[in-house]
Design an enzyme around this catalytic site. Structure first.
Site, PDB file in Angstrom:
ATOM      1  N   SER A 138      20.133 -39.980  -1.168  1.00  0.00           N
ATOM      2  CA  SER A 138      20.788 -39.625   0.091  1.00  0.00           C
ATOM      3  C   SER A 138      21.119 -40.851   0.932  1.00  0.00           C
ATOM      4  CB  SER A 138      19.913 -38.674   0.925  1.00  0.00           C
ATOM      5  OG  SER A 138      20.447 -38.488   2.221  1.00  0.00           O
ATOM      6  N   TYR A 151      12.155 -36.190   5.879  1.00  0.00           N
ATOM      7  CA  TYR A 151      13.286 -36.455   4.985  1.00  0.00           C
ATOM      8  C   TYR A 151      13.682 -37.921   5.053  1.00  0.00           C
ATOM      9  CZ  TYR A 151      17.794 -35.639   2.642  1.00  0.00           C
ATOM     10  OH  TYR A 151      18.852 -35.665   1.764  1.00  0.00           O
ATOM     11  N   LYS A 155      13.154 -40.315   1.797  1.00  0.00           N
ATOM     12  CA  LYS A 155      14.377 -40.790   1.148  1.00  0.00           C
ATOM     13  C   LYS A 155      14.469 -42.315   1.201  1.00  0.00           C
ATOM     14  CE  LYS A 155      16.219 -37.010  -0.443  1.00  0.00           C
ATOM     15  NZ  LYS A 155      16.438 -36.814  -1.904  1.00  0.00           N
TER      16      LYS A 155
END
Length: 270
Positions: A138, A151, A155
């Site tokens: 991502s 997140y 990531k």
């Protein structure tokens, strides 16, 4: 990497980017495409759609024993794994209010699953003198995801782990790519928008939302060139350069963008 004749494993392969990758790899002439997903029924549907070159497996990527069993099964059936795509991922949509369970799940799916996969698949690749790891990381792993602390952190960790793999094993025939898209038309984004998660709102507003098929095309191109960073949204490269050149300015800009959205904590006035 030329995908024709390759044996490929895609985790999180029953939907979104993973399903698009599986379909595209089959179209590119892969010898076998193994679709691993927590949702075994959905994996079976994609397998049936692709046809005899596909194999579906019900796998929890957070369980190292299941990942090892997946790799052993594929190697026994096909003799090798040429490309392993660690693609499964989740968002949380929460910041400091994230529970320990939120953090634990994000760590296990977004980062430790990549570690489990590398531990399982690298020995065979190294014995054969080559192999390819594609990690779905991502753009949040290079920048940030406003409103979603687990997140963002996991990531970033996924990008760091991909870099470490490339440094450590690149001279031993192992190629590594980190896939870092922004907005993609998947259930993950739609669920975030429906819940008005700030990160999803900013993602949808900050650039084009690509189809999973467009991301798969970018992956095929990136694998052909064996690029470490695969950026389906090319503008992300500019954002990363700006962040590196002027971190304080970049942070200020992100705060301004976040401040225009509901649900983002603000500093009290005065």
């Amino acid at each position: 990497m030329d995908l024709a004749g390759r044996v490929v494993v895609v985790t999180g392969g029953a939907g979104g980017i993973g399903a698009a990758l599986a379909r595209r790899f089959a179209t590119e002439g892969a010898h076998a495409v193994v679709i691993a997903d927590l949702d075994g029924d959905a994996a079976a549907r994609i397998t049936a759609e692709i046809g005899p070159t596909a194999l579906g497996r019900d796998v929890d990527v957070t369980d190292p024993a299941q990942v090892r069993a997946l790799v052993a099964d594929v190697e026994q059936r096909y003799g090798r794994i040429d490309l392993f795509c660690a693609n499964a991922g989740i968002t949380t949509g929460v910041g400091l209010d994230a529970s320990d369970a939120d953090w634990d799940r994000a760590w296990r799916v977004n980062l430790l699953a990549h570690v489990h996969a590398a531990r399982a698949v690298l020995p065979g690749m190294l014995d054969r003198g080559g192999g390819y790891l594609l990690q779905t990381c991502s753009a949040a792993g290079l920048l940030t995801a406003v409103g979603d602390a687990p997140y963002t952190v996991t990531k970033h960790g996924a990008v760091a782990f991909a870099e470490w793999l490339a440094v450590t094993y690149g001279d031993r025939g192992i190629r590594v790519s980190a896939l870092c898209p922004q907005g993609v038309d998947t259930r993950m984004l739609h669920d975030g928008l429906a819940a008005a998660h700030p990160g999803a709102l900013i993602t949808a507003a900050s650039g084009p939302v690509l189809s999973p098929e467009q991301v798969a095309q970018a992956v095929v191109d990136g694998l052909a060139d064996e690029r470490f960073l695969i950026l389906p949204h090319p503008e992300v490269a500019g954002y990363v350069r700006r962040k590196a050149a002027d971190p304080d300015g970049w942070l200020a800009g992100m705060r301004r963008a976040a401040g225009r959205l509901p649900g983002v904590p603000r500093q009290p006035a005065g």
